[in-house]
Design a protein around this motif. Sequence first.
Motif, PDB file in Angstrom:
ATOM      1  N   SER A  32       0.850  -1.204   0.000  1.00 51.15           N
ATOM      2  CA  SER A  32       0.000   0.000   0.000  1.00 51.15           C
ATOM      3  C   SER A  32       0.880   1.246   0.000  1.00 51.15           C
ATOM      4  CB  SER A  32      -0.895   0.019   1.253  1.00 51.15           C
ATOM      5  OG  SER A  32      -0.072   0.118   2.404  1.00 51.15           O
ATOM      6  N   VAL A  33       0.230   2.389  -0.236  1.00 52.57           N
ATOM      7  CA  VAL A  33       0.953   3.668  -0.147  1.00 52.57           C
ATOM      8  C   VAL A  33       1.453   3.858   1.289  1.00 52.57           C
ATOM      9  CG1 VAL A  33       0.632   6.175  -0.177  1.00 52.57           C
ATOM     10  CG2 VAL A  33      -0.222   4.788  -2.069  1.00 52.57           C
ATOM     11  N   ASP A  34       0.569   3.583   2.258  1.00 54.12           N
ATOM     12  CA  ASP A  34       0.951   3.731   3.679  1.00 54.12           C
ATOM     13  C   ASP A  34       2.182   2.892   4.008  1.00 54.12           C
ATOM     14  OD1 ASP A  34      -1.070   5.430   4.265  1.00 54.12           O
ATOM     15  OD2 ASP A  34      -2.413   3.896   5.053  1.00 54.12           O
ATOM     16  N   ALA A  35       2.176   1.643   3.549  1.00 56.45           N
ATOM     17  CA  ALA A  35       3.293   0.742   3.870  1.00 56.45           C
ATOM     18  C   ALA A  35       4.581   1.237   3.217  1.00 56.45           C
ATOM     19  CB  ALA A  35       2.968  -0.672   3.414  1.00 56.45           C
ATOM     20  N   THR A  36       4.475   1.835   2.024  1.00 57.53           N
ATOM     21  CA  THR A  36       5.667   2.352   1.342  1.00 57.53           C
ATOM     22  C   THR A  36       6.232   3.526   2.142  1.00 57.53           C
ATOM     23  OG1 THR A  36       4.542   1.801  -0.725  1.00 57.53           O
ATOM     24  CG2 THR A  36       6.555   3.128  -0.903  1.00 57.53           C
ATOM     25  N   ILE A  37       5.343   4.423   2.567  1.00 61.02           N
ATOM     26  CA  ILE A  37       5.769   5.589   3.343  1.00 61.02           C
ATOM     27  C   ILE A  37       6.387   5.123   4.670  1.00 61.02           C
ATOM     28  CG2 ILE A  37       4.875   7.585   4.631  1.00 61.02           C
ATOM     29  CD1 ILE A  37       2.966   8.081   2.287  1.00 61.02           C
ATOM     30  N   GLU A  38       5.769   4.139   5.291  1.00 61.25           N
ATOM     31  CA  GLU A  38       6.255   3.641   6.578  1.00 61.25           C
ATOM     32  C   GLU A  38       7.627   2.978   6.431  1.00 61.25           C
ATOM     33  OE1 GLU A  38       4.650   5.061   9.016  1.00 61.25           O
ATOM     34  OE2 GLU A  38       6.340   4.161  10.089  1.00 61.25           O
ATOM     35  N   ALA A  39       7.839   2.303   5.303  1.00 60.60           N
ATOM     36  CA  ALA A  39       9.143   1.655   5.074  1.00 60.60           C
ATOM     37  C   ALA A  39      10.255   2.703   5.048  1.00 60.60           C
ATOM     38  CB  ALA A  39       9.116   0.874   3.762  1.00 60.60           C
TER      39      ALA A  39
END
Length: 314
Positions: A32-39
């Motif tokens: 997800s976009v969220d998971a990419t940002i969190e990474a």
Amino acid sequence: MLRYAFFGPVGTFSEAALRSVVADAPAVAMPSVDATIEAVRSGAADVGCVPIENSVEGGVPATLDGLAAGDPLVVVAEVVLPVTFVLAVKPGTALADVERVSTHSHAHAQVRGWLRTHLPDALYVPATSTAAAAQALADELAGGAPAGFEGAVCAPTAARGLGLDVLAERIEDRAGAQTRFVLLSRPGAGTVPAPTGDDKTSLVVFLREERPGALVEALEQFVTRGINLTRIESRPAGDALGRYCFSIDCDGHVSEARVGEALMGLHRVSDHVRFVGSYPRAGGGRPPAGTGPTEDDFAAAQGWLDRLRAGAGS
Ligand SMILES: O=C(O)C(=O)C[C@]1(C(=O)O)C=C[C@@H](O)C=C1
């Protein structure tokens, strides 16, 4: 070596955007976009590629909100890609067999008209990305669980790469649609690329609460310095109804006098200003120069003030 992440799975437009900048570097697909940002935030990745706006459907809320809250991140580059969609199916499926169609909500918004005309009775099944929808059909084809739909709206490359048939090409309602993607990093040394003379700066501005004219006051900071805004969107600040922040892109680089002065002005009149990066404009093509003050005018005014302060008179 930098570690890259992108909004996946393999075959998304976000992957294509990242690959247009770094062709070969290993990159991890995030769900997800969220998971990419969190990474990126957690340090699992150094650079993440996510969509931020589409010329038809507008801003991508997960990206705008991810940049407005949490530990700050900065945009280090932008990529603009043309987007075109196909209707992909398992080999042997005919248009008449398609009762349910799946894709990302931003993609669905761009093909609504085509679906209305060619598949008026088909149900829409939301997917986490265009490529995830195509991947589910490919998994079913390989003997996995049923996808729960017969058609996927995705990029032509995703359909081809997964061995799916394409029932219709160029199904977007608006020819020439484009999506803008950003490459994000944690702020730190080297994350503000040197000015190129054709740059953009991104900000999130939190206005002073309940103050008449607060938005006008913030916008004046750009107007009086001859700075062109290329995007402004309000997003709920999240703490209460009626509280908004403004996600803003403008022409220019933080190292330029006009942009630096506008940032200082915003800092004076706002509750909080989050700097989200200065980076080269994708593809160049700067709009015609405005009629406002030039960088030379700013330098001359600064020199004049310095002389006054040194007692030289005006
Ligand atoms: O699903 C993808 O392939 C994405 O990269 C996401 C995304 C978006 O959210 O804007 C990117 C471009 C298209 O406009 C549709 C979907």
